[in-house]
Enzyme design. Structure first.
Site, PDB file in Angstrom:
ATOM      1  N   CYS A  62      19.851  -4.825   0.365  1.00 32.73           N
ATOM      2  CA  CYS A  62      20.393  -5.607  -0.752  1.00 32.73           C
ATOM      3  C   CYS A  62      21.843  -5.250  -1.038  1.00 32.73           C
ATOM      4  CB  CYS A  62      19.534  -5.397  -1.988  1.00 32.73           C
ATOM      5  SG  CYS A  62      17.863  -6.061  -1.803  1.00 32.73           S
TER       6      CYS A  62
ATOM      7  N   CYS B 121      -3.022   4.734  12.238  1.00 28.90           N
ATOM      8  CA  CYS B 121      -4.306   4.332  11.646  1.00 28.90           C
ATOM      9  C   CYS B 121      -5.320   3.901  12.692  1.00 28.90           C
ATOM     10  CB  CYS B 121      -4.104   3.213  10.618  1.00 28.90           C
ATOM     11  SG  CYS B 121      -3.813   1.566  11.317  1.00 28.90           S
TER      12      CYS B 121
ATOM     13  N   CYS C 165      -1.898  -1.353   8.849  1.00 27.69           N
ATOM     14  CA  CYS C 165      -0.851  -0.595   8.162  1.00 27.69           C
ATOM     15  C   CYS C 165       0.502  -1.155   8.604  1.00 27.69           C
ATOM     16  CB  CYS C 165      -0.965   0.902   8.466  1.00 27.69           C
ATOM     17  SG  CYS C 165      -0.416   1.387  10.129  1.00 27.69           S
TER      18      CYS C 165
ATOM     19  N   CYS D  98      36.449  -5.732   8.094  1.00 32.40           N
ATOM     20  CA  CYS D  98      35.391  -6.491   7.422  1.00 32.40           C
ATOM     21  C   CYS D  98      35.243  -5.885   6.029  1.00 32.40           C
ATOM     22  CB  CYS D  98      34.091  -6.452   8.213  1.00 32.40           C
ATOM     23  SG  CYS D  98      33.372  -4.792   8.384  1.00 32.40           S
TER      24      CYS D  98
ATOM     25  N   CYS E  50      -3.132   1.825  17.147  1.00 30.42           N
ATOM     26  CA  CYS E  50      -2.033   2.199  16.248  1.00 30.42           C
ATOM     27  C   CYS E  50      -1.903   3.713  16.218  1.00 30.42           C
ATOM     28  CB  CYS E  50      -2.294   1.665  14.841  1.00 30.42           C
ATOM     29  SG  CYS E  50      -1.053   2.182  13.628  1.00 30.42           S
TER      30      CYS E  50
ATOM     31  N   CYS F 264       1.109  -1.093  12.294  1.00 34.56           N
ATOM     32  CA  CYS F 264       0.367  -2.079  13.084  1.00 34.56           C
ATOM     33  C   CYS F 264       1.221  -3.320  13.317  1.00 34.56           C
ATOM     34  CB  CYS F 264      -0.920  -2.476  12.369  1.00 34.56           C
ATOM     35  SG  CYS F 264      -2.206  -1.216  12.325  1.00 34.56           S
TER      36      CYS F 264
ATOM     37  N   ASP G 256      14.140  -0.018  -0.309  1.00 33.49           N
ATOM     38  CA  ASP G 256      15.134  -0.921   0.263  1.00 33.49           C
ATOM     39  C   ASP G 256      15.719  -0.355   1.552  1.00 33.49           C
ATOM     40  OD1 ASP G 256      16.654  -3.231   0.353  1.00 33.49           O
ATOM     41  OD2 ASP G 256      18.311  -2.358  -0.757  1.00 33.49           O
ATOM     42  N   ASN G 257      14.887   0.351   2.323  1.00 34.28           N
ATOM     43  CA  ASN G 257      15.346   0.844   3.621  1.00 34.28           C
ATOM     44  C   ASN G 257      14.149   1.100   4.518  1.00 34.28           C
ATOM     45  OD1 ASN G 257      14.723   3.972   3.672  1.00 34.28           O
ATOM     46  ND2 ASN G 257      15.446   3.491   1.609  1.00 34.28           N
TER      47      ASN G 257
END
Length: 297
Positions: free
Chosen positions: A77, A138, A60, A250, A135, A63, A19-20
Site C-alpha cells: 500500500c 500442512c 493454508c 522514479c 504441502c 498450499c 501488508d508484506n
C-alpha cells in the site's frame, strides 16, 4: 519467528491484516503449527481479497502459494496506494468471518477466495484448490516443523514501509547529492523519468525526459525513438562523445533500477554506447535531501 508461535497459541482465531509477504508466510505457518484458523484479508489500490486458511480441512497459505513471488514484482500500500474504503470493506468482512467461526457458524471462505473490485462494485467467489497433501507445512509429511527466517525466504523485508530494492551494483547507481553536483557543473546528460503519467502530473524536474517504465518494458518503438532523439541531441553538445550518461529517476529508486537494466540491453548499433545509472531514493530523496520545496506524495 521467535515470538509468533507463543503469541498465536494464546488465541482461538487469528486475523491477518499485514501488508508484506514475509509476515503472511510467518503468520500462516504459525497458525498451522498452533492449529488455529487464519482469517486473511488484503487490499491494494481498488481491489481486496479475503480467504480463511487452515480451517476445517481447507488449505493454508502455502498450499496456494508454495513459493514467494520475486521481490521486485511485489508492491504494497505504501508503494502502490490503496483506497481506505476498500480496506474498510475487507476489514468488516474479516470481522464477520471471525465472529462466524467463533460462534460455531463456520465460514465458506476456507473453500473460496472472496475478491472485491471496488471500481466495478463487484464481488466474486473463486473456488480454491483443496489442501495439498504434499504441502511443506500442512501436508501429510511436513518438512517445515518450526518457524523460519521469512525475510530470507521471501527475499524482502517484513515491513509495510516503502520497498527498497537492490537490483543493480553500486557502480550503476548515484546518490541525489551526486546528481545535484552534476547539475551544478552542467555535465551533459539525459535525465529519464520513468514514473506513470499520473505521478509526473503531480510534480517533476523540468529538464527530465518522461517515458513510463511500462513503455520501456514493452519496447515501445515510438518511446525508444524519442529517447534516441534526445540522446542524439544531447550528444551534439558534447562533440559527440562516445558515452553519454543517462540518469534514470522514479519516485523511490526501485522502478528506475528496472529501467536501467532495460537501457543496458538496448542495441548499441541504434543507441550507441549508453551509460545508464539510476538515482538512489528517487524524487522523494531529492525532496528530503536537496529541495525541501519539491512536493512529496
Amino acid at each position: 519467528p521467535r515470538s509468533a508461535l507463543r503469541l498465536v497459541r494464546q488465541y482461538d482465531i487469528v486475523a491477518d491484516c499485514s501488508d508484506n509477504v514475509p509476515t503472511r508466510y510467518l503468520v500462516s505457518d504459525a497458525c498451522v503449527l498452533a492449529g488455529k484458523p487464519l482469517v486473511s484479508g488484503s487490499a491494494l489500490r481498488l481491489e481486496g481479497q479475503l480467504v480463511v486458511y487452515n480451517y476445517r480441512g481447507g488449505p493454508c497459505y502455502r498450499c496456494l502459494f508454495p513459493q514467494p513471488p520475486p521481490p521486485d514484482t511485489v508492491t504494497n500500500c505504501a508503494d502502490g496506494g490503496v483506497l481506505g474504503v476498500v480496506t474498510g470493506i475487507i476489514g468488516c468482512i474479516q470481522a464477520l468471518e471471525v465472529l462466524k467461526i467463533a460462534s460455531g457458524m463456520g465460514s465458506s471462505f476456507n473453500q473460496y477466495m472472496l475478491m472485491f473490485d471496488a471500481l466495478e462494485g463487484r464481488f466474486r467467489n473463486i473456488k480454491l484448490r483443496p489442501k495439498k497433501p504434499d504441502c511443506v507445512v500442512c501436508g501429510d509429511n511436513p518438512s517445515v516443523t518450526c518457524l523460519q527466517d521469512y525475510e530470507a525466504f521471501c527475499g524482502s523485508s517484513a515491513t509495510d514501509k516503502c520497498r527498497t530494492l537492490q537490483l543493480l551494483p553500486g557502480k550503476d547507481r548515484i546518490s541525489v547529492q551526486q546528481y545535484k553536483e552534476l547539475l551544478d557543473e552542467q555535465v551533459p546528460h539525459v535525465l529519464l523519468d520513468v514514473r506513470p503519467q499520473v505521478e509526473v502530473d503531480i510534480c517533476r524536474l523540468e529538464h527530465a525526459v518522461h517515458i513510463p517504465l511500462s513503455k520501456l518494458e514493452e519496447k515501445d518503438e515510438e518511446s525508444l525513438q524519442y529517447l534516441q532523439k534526445r540522446i542524439c541531441e544531447e550528444k551534439q553538445r558534447t562533440d559527440d562523445q562516445t558515452s553519454l550518461p543517462v540518469y534514470v529517476v522514479c519516485k523511490l529508486g526501485n522502478d528506475s533500477q528496472k529501467a536501467v537494466k532495460i537501457l543496458q540491453e538496448l542495441p548499441a548499433k541504434e543507441f550507441g554506447s549508453v551509460l545508464a545509472k539510476d538515482i538512489k531514493g528517487g524524487l522523494m530523496a531529492w525532496a528530503t535531501k536537496i529541495d525541501s520545496t519539491f512536493p512529496q506524495y
